[in-house]
Design a protein around this motif. Structure first.
Motif, PDB file in Angstrom:
ATOM      1  N   LYS A  62       0.745  -1.285  -0.003  1.00 20.89           N
ATOM      2  CA  LYS A  62      -0.021  -0.094   0.132  1.00 20.89           C
ATOM      3  C   LYS A  62       0.837   1.110  -0.024  1.00 20.89           C
ATOM      4  CE  LYS A  62      -3.837  -2.382   2.382  1.00 20.89           C
ATOM      5  NZ  LYS A  62      -4.552  -2.388   3.755  1.00 20.89           N
ATOM      6  N   GLU A  63       2.201   1.026   0.195  1.00 17.98           N
ATOM      7  CA  GLU A  63       2.941   2.342   0.317  1.00 17.98           C
ATOM      8  C   GLU A  63       3.163   2.994  -1.081  1.00 17.98           C
ATOM      9  OE1 GLU A  63       3.788  -0.748   1.081  1.00 17.98           O
ATOM     10  OE2 GLU A  63       4.341  -0.984   3.129  1.00 17.98           O
ATOM     11  N   ILE A  64       2.853   2.398  -2.182  1.00 18.47           N
ATOM     12  CA  ILE A  64       2.989   3.010  -3.208  1.00 18.47           C
ATOM     13  C   ILE A  64       2.025   2.720  -4.212  1.00 18.47           C
ATOM     14  CG2 ILE A  64       4.385   1.340  -4.421  1.00 18.47           C
ATOM     15  CD1 ILE A  64       6.270   3.589  -5.539  1.00 18.47           C
ATOM     16  N   SER A  65       1.708   3.812  -5.232  1.00 20.87           N
ATOM     17  CA  SER A  65       0.458   3.481  -6.206  1.00 20.87           C
ATOM     18  C   SER A  65       1.009   3.359  -7.452  1.00 20.87           C
ATOM     19  CB  SER A  65      -0.557   4.696  -6.206  1.00 20.87           C
ATOM     20  OG  SER A  65      -0.262   5.766  -6.575  1.00 20.87           O
ATOM     21  N   ARG A  66       0.051   2.944  -8.648  1.00 19.37           N
ATOM     22  CA  ARG A  66       0.516   2.897  -9.953  1.00 19.37           C
ATOM     23  C   ARG A  66       0.797   4.358 -10.286  1.00 19.37           C
ATOM     24  NH1 ARG A  66      -2.758   1.927 -13.494  1.00 19.37           N
ATOM     25  NH2 ARG A  66      -1.672   0.832 -14.935  1.00 19.37           N
ATOM     26  N   GLU A  67      -0.164   5.432  -9.995  1.00 16.35           N
ATOM     27  CA  GLU A  67       0.129   6.549 -10.126  1.00 16.35           C
ATOM     28  C   GLU A  67       1.590   7.072  -9.908  1.00 16.35           C
ATOM     29  OE1 GLU A  67      -3.798   5.437 -10.502  1.00 16.35           O
ATOM     30  OE2 GLU A  67      -2.555   5.425  -8.829  1.00 16.35           O
ATOM     31  N   GLU A  68       1.879   6.943  -8.703  1.00 15.19           N
ATOM     32  CA  GLU A  68       3.200   7.277  -8.383  1.00 15.19           C
ATOM     33  C   GLU A  68       4.229   6.523  -8.784  1.00 15.19           C
ATOM     34  OE1 GLU A  68       2.629   8.146  -3.570  1.00 15.19           O
ATOM     35  OE2 GLU A  68       2.454   6.198  -4.217  1.00 15.19           O
ATOM     36  N   LEU A  69       4.154   5.212  -9.146  1.00 12.84           N
ATOM     37  CA  LEU A  69       5.264   4.671  -9.986  1.00 12.84           C
ATOM     38  C   LEU A  69       5.432   5.278 -11.468  1.00 12.84           C
ATOM     39  CD1 LEU A  69       4.670   0.815  -9.895  1.00 12.84           C
ATOM     40  CD2 LEU A  69       6.811   2.091  -8.924  1.00 12.84           C
ATOM     41  N   TYR A  70       4.158   5.805 -12.116  1.00 16.14           N
ATOM     42  CA  TYR A  70       4.348   6.251 -13.412  1.00 16.14           C
ATOM     43  C   TYR A  70       4.718   7.572 -13.130  1.00 16.14           C
ATOM     44  CZ  TYR A  70       2.789   7.483 -18.317  1.00 16.14           C
ATOM     45  OH  TYR A  70       2.911   7.586 -19.389  1.00 16.14           O
ATOM     46  N   SER A  71       4.645   8.406 -12.147  1.00 18.82           N
ATOM     47  CA  SER A  71       5.212   9.779 -12.142  1.00 18.82           C
ATOM     48  C   SER A  71       6.914   9.676 -11.917  1.00 18.82           C
ATOM     49  CB  SER A  71       4.747  10.357 -10.743  1.00 18.82           C
ATOM     50  OG  SER A  71       4.939   9.857  -9.505  1.00 18.82           O
ATOM     51  N   PHE A  72       7.278   8.516 -11.362  1.00 16.00           N
ATOM     52  CA  PHE A  72       8.718   8.216 -11.020  1.00 16.00           C
ATOM     53  C   PHE A  72       9.367   7.960 -12.567  1.00 16.00           C
ATOM     54  CE2 PHE A  72       8.718   6.016  -6.784  1.00 16.00           C
ATOM     55  CZ  PHE A  72       8.384   7.470  -6.083  1.00 16.00           C
ATOM     56  N   TRP A  73       8.644   7.410 -13.473  1.00 15.11           N
ATOM     57  CA  TRP A  73       9.011   7.312 -14.848  1.00 15.11           C
ATOM     58  C   TRP A  73       9.013   8.514 -15.609  1.00 15.11           C
ATOM     59  CZ3 TRP A  73      11.221   3.714 -17.618  1.00 15.11           C
ATOM     60  CH2 TRP A  73      11.307   3.739 -19.084  1.00 15.11           C
ATOM     61  N   GLU A  74       7.895   9.324 -15.252  1.00 16.47           N
ATOM     62  CA  GLU A  74       7.768  10.552 -16.275  1.00 16.47           C
ATOM     63  C   GLU A  74       8.930  11.498 -15.760  1.00 16.47           C
ATOM     64  OE1 GLU A  74       3.634  11.957 -16.057  1.00 16.47           O
ATOM     65  OE2 GLU A  74       3.633  11.361 -18.182  1.00 16.47           O
ATOM     66  N   GLY A  75       8.996  11.401 -14.401  1.00 17.23           N
ATOM     67  CA  GLY A  75      10.226  12.196 -14.048  1.00 17.23           C
ATOM     68  C   GLY A  75      11.537  12.021 -14.788  1.00 17.23           C
ATOM     69  N   ALA A  76      11.999  10.712 -15.029  1.00 11.44           N
ATOM     70  CA  ALA A  76      13.008  10.402 -15.417  1.00 11.44           C
ATOM     71  C   ALA A  76      13.047  10.127 -17.090  1.00 11.44           C
ATOM     72  CB  ALA A  76      13.350   8.689 -15.032  1.00 11.44           C
ATOM     73  N   TYR A  77      11.983  10.072 -17.539  1.00 12.58           N
ATOM     74  CA  TYR A  77      11.831  10.274 -19.153  1.00 12.58           C
ATOM     75  C   TYR A  77      10.691  10.845 -19.787  1.00 12.58           C
ATOM     76  CZ  TYR A  77      15.541   6.739 -18.719  1.00 12.58           C
ATOM     77  OH  TYR A  77      16.784   6.142 -18.375  1.00 12.58           O
ATOM     78  N   PRO A  78      10.430  12.212 -19.543  1.00 15.08           N
ATOM     79  CA  PRO A  78       9.457  12.869 -19.909  1.00 15.08           C
ATOM     80  C   PRO A  78       9.221  12.843 -21.393  1.00 15.08           C
ATOM     81  CG  PRO A  78      10.953  14.387 -19.234  1.00 15.08           C
ATOM     82  CD  PRO A  78      11.571  13.173 -18.878  1.00 15.08           C
ATOM     83  N   GLN A  79      10.182  12.572 -22.126  1.00 15.49           N
ATOM     84  CA  GLN A  79      10.356  12.927 -23.578  1.00 15.49           C
ATOM     85  C   GLN A  79       9.685  11.817 -24.464  1.00 15.49           C
ATOM     86  OE1 GLN A  79      12.707  11.901 -21.790  1.00 15.49           O
ATOM     87  NE2 GLN A  79      14.313  10.643 -23.101  1.00 15.49           N
ATOM     88  N   PHE A  80       9.140  10.534 -23.733  1.00 14.73           N
ATOM     89  CA  PHE A  80       8.754   9.424 -24.239  1.00 14.73           C
ATOM     90  C   PHE A  80       7.405   9.634 -24.760  1.00 14.73           C
ATOM     91  CE2 PHE A  80      12.283   6.865 -25.471  1.00 14.73           C
ATOM     92  CZ  PHE A  80      13.252   6.995 -24.673  1.00 14.73           C
ATOM     93  N   SER A  81       6.936   9.513 -25.891  1.00 17.08           N
ATOM     94  CA  SER A  81       5.411   9.617 -26.272  1.00 17.08           C
ATOM     95  C   SER A  81       4.936   8.069 -26.388  1.00 17.08           C
ATOM     96  CB  SER A  81       5.288  10.305 -27.529  1.00 17.08           C
ATOM     97  OG  SER A  81       3.957  10.374 -28.008  1.00 17.08           O
ATOM     98  N   ASN A  82       3.489   7.933 -25.901  1.00 10.09           N
ATOM     99  CA  ASN A  82       2.803   6.708 -26.171  1.00 10.09           C
ATOM    100  C   ASN A  82       2.420   6.546 -27.548  1.00 10.09           C
ATOM    101  OD1 ASN A  82       3.229   6.217 -23.461  1.00 10.09           O
ATOM    102  ND2 ASN A  82       1.295   6.744 -22.708  1.00 10.09           N
ATOM    103  N   SER A  83       2.569   7.547 -28.352  1.00 12.11           N
ATOM    104  CA  SER A  83       2.014   7.344 -29.879  1.00 12.11           C
ATOM    105  C   SER A  83       2.932   6.890 -30.538  1.00 12.11           C
ATOM    106  CB  SER A  83       1.282   8.821 -30.057  1.00 12.11           C
ATOM    107  OG  SER A  83       2.324   9.662 -30.097  1.00 12.11           O
ATOM    108  N   ASP A  84       4.567   6.893 -30.279  1.00  7.64           N
ATOM    109  CA  ASP A  84       5.365   6.503 -31.083  1.00  7.64           C
ATOM    110  C   ASP A  84       5.182   5.177 -31.760  1.00  7.64           C
ATOM    111  OD1 ASP A  84       7.835   5.712 -32.469  1.00  7.64           O
ATOM    112  OD2 ASP A  84       8.893   6.833 -30.785  1.00  7.64           O
ATOM    113  N   PRO A  85       5.169   5.015 -32.918  1.00  7.47           N
ATOM    114  CA  PRO A  85       4.803   3.492 -33.515  1.00  7.47           C
ATOM    115  C   PRO A  85       6.277   2.647 -33.327  1.00  7.47           C
ATOM    116  CG  PRO A  85       5.533   5.020 -35.450  1.00  7.47           C
ATOM    117  CD  PRO A  85       5.589   6.049 -33.977  1.00  7.47           C
ATOM    118  N   LYS A  86       7.214   3.059 -32.780  1.00  9.99           N
ATOM    119  CA  LYS A  86       8.253   2.059 -32.408  1.00  9.99           C
ATOM    120  C   LYS A  86       8.475   2.133 -31.044  1.00  9.99           C
ATOM    121  CE  LYS A  86      11.629   1.089 -35.035  1.00  9.99           C
ATOM    122  NZ  LYS A  86      12.763   0.900 -36.139  1.00  9.99           N
ATOM    123  N   ASN A  87       7.753   2.014 -30.168  1.00  9.12           N
ATOM    124  CA  ASN A  87       7.814   1.953 -28.935  1.00  9.12           C
ATOM    125  C   ASN A  87       7.522   0.186 -28.309  1.00  9.12           C
ATOM    126  OD1 ASN A  87       8.408   4.322 -28.357  1.00  9.12           O
ATOM    127  ND2 ASN A  87       6.686   4.749 -27.236  1.00  9.12           N
TER     128      ASN A  87
END
Length: 407
Positions: A123-148
């Motif tokens: 319960k110490e961490i949520s999916r949203e918090e994990l995602y914020s960690f990721w965006e903090g490290a790699y904000p430039q990656f777009s989910n719409s990129d066809p080669k993701n």
């Protein structure tokens, strides 16, 4: 963060994850055991595996062995390399992970990542918090990129388990076809699994009849199964093919090994739908599929026959004769959602299907198949209409538990 990820080597035994449709675990384990005991490729050691409800794990398995398993089980949804378990503490950050994956020749140049967080048992961490960690490290990656491709991050107790999809786009996406906007088709991997079970029951059909064809998933999946065409034969590429250690000769050998045979048997595929828009879409798909299979050594006598109209009003004898009077017929039935939700028609629809099947069984040929029932009531209605005990397989589709009755 210092990501300790080893350099990728194709001959090194590693841990791999394969996602499969819910409900397929038992048959997956059976087929996996056969593959391990009778491999196509030479090996120096025997892989170990564990099967779970929606995935299986291969351990002590090199890249070539993992690819063989991938090729020989046609209902696999995703193919992942396990990157390891890492401590999830207050110093944790994703920074440096992508750079490490590129440096160790796991993530090819030109490929980005879609991040998929999961949390289990803490319960110490949520999916949203994990995602914020990721965006903090790699904000430039777009989910719409066809080669993701997808990075799955599972937070478990005080650790995080990372696994990277080596497929890129999901494996169950068979081609470049646009989905039919008004349909909610069974996914291709689930269809492949259900048809595999039908093939065990009736190994050598002469024809496939698909009433209520909808977007045609059961038409094309049954054709590919009988033609011995797997996802490696499709007109698309996968991320693992761009990895530096990709064993191209082994891949080509596997494609030939599972592929179509010279002078193969001829088949007839008949499909039906009553909605003009759906029927037009089906015919466009048929033309695309016929173009696709021309590159393989298949019989020129294979036929695709379409018939618009209400399946219940068609004459079984006339349809059978138009298809060349086949002796063994597969008939996968997935009644359309539009028919099922009409007020008061749900249970009546399944009783009507049962009564219609009885008319088909009066033909000189053998008609075997399955019907997808969305709940216990429709399942019970169908069985009462058939007046027979039949095998039922439970699967999950779109979050719903379906009963698939084989007849």
């Amino acid at each position: 963060m210092d990501w300790k990820i080893s350099k990728f080597k194709s001959g090194k035994p590693l841990r791999w994850e394969f996602l499969v449709p819910p409900g397929s675990a038992r048959e997956t384990e059976t087929l996996l055991s056969q593959i391990i005991s009778d491999p196509f490729l030479p090996r120096n050691h025997t892989p170990e595996f564990k099967v779970f409800p929606e995935k299986f794990v291969l351990e002590k398995t090199n890249f070539r062995q993992a690819l063989e398993v991938l090729v020989r089980i046609p209902w696999i949804r995703d193919f992942r390399l396990n990157l390891g378990k890492f401590s999830l503490d207050e110093k944790f950050t994703f920074s440096g992970l992508i750079e490490s994956l590129r440096e160790n020749e796991i993530l090819p140049e030109g490929w980005g990542i879609n991040f998929h967080p999961q949390v289990r048992g803490r319960k110490e961490i949520s999916r949203e918090e994990l995602y914020s960690f990721w965006e903090g490290a790699y904000p430039q990656f777009s989910n719409s990129d066809p080669k993701n491709t997808e990075l799955n991050a599972l937070a478990l107790a005080d650790s995080i388990i990372l696994s990277l999809s080596l497929a890129g786009a999901p494996i169950f996406q068979r081609g470049n076809f646009k989905p039919l906007s008004k349909s909610a088709p069974v996914r291709e991997d689930t269809a492949a699994f259900l048809l595999h079970l039908l093939k065990k029951k009736v190994p050598e059909p002469d024809a496939v009849f698909v009433p209520f064809a909808g977007s045609g998933t059961f038409v094309w999946e049954s054709a590919s199964l009988l033609f011995k065409l797997g996802f490696p034969h499709l007109d698309r590429s996968y991320m693992f093919q761009e990895m530096k250690e990709f064993p191209a000769p082994s891949w080509e050998f596997l494609k030939r090994k599972i592929g179509p045979e010279e002078e193969g048997k001829k088949f007839t595929f008949w499909y039906n739908d009553s909605e003009p828009e759906v029927f037009s879409y089906l015919n466009e798909r048929k033309e695309e599929y016929q173009k696709f299979i021309k590159q393989f050594p298949l019989s020129l006598e294979n036929r695709f026959i379409e018939q618009e109209g209400d399946f219940f009003s068609l004459s079984p004898k006339e349809v059978w004769e138009s298809a060349g009077k086949p002796q063994k017929i597969w008939m996968p039935l997935n009644p359309p959602y539009g028919l099922r939700i009409q007020k008061g028609s749900d249970l009546g629809l399944y009783r009507r299907i049962a009564e219609t099947l009885k008319a088909w069984w009066e033909l000189p040929g053998e008609v075997s198949g399955f019907v997808l029932c969305p709940d216990e009531e429709t399942w019970s209605s169908f069985l009462k209409g058939i007046h027979s005990k039949l095998q039922t397989v439970h699967i999950t589709h779109g979050g719903l538990d379906l009963r698939v009755v084989y007849f």
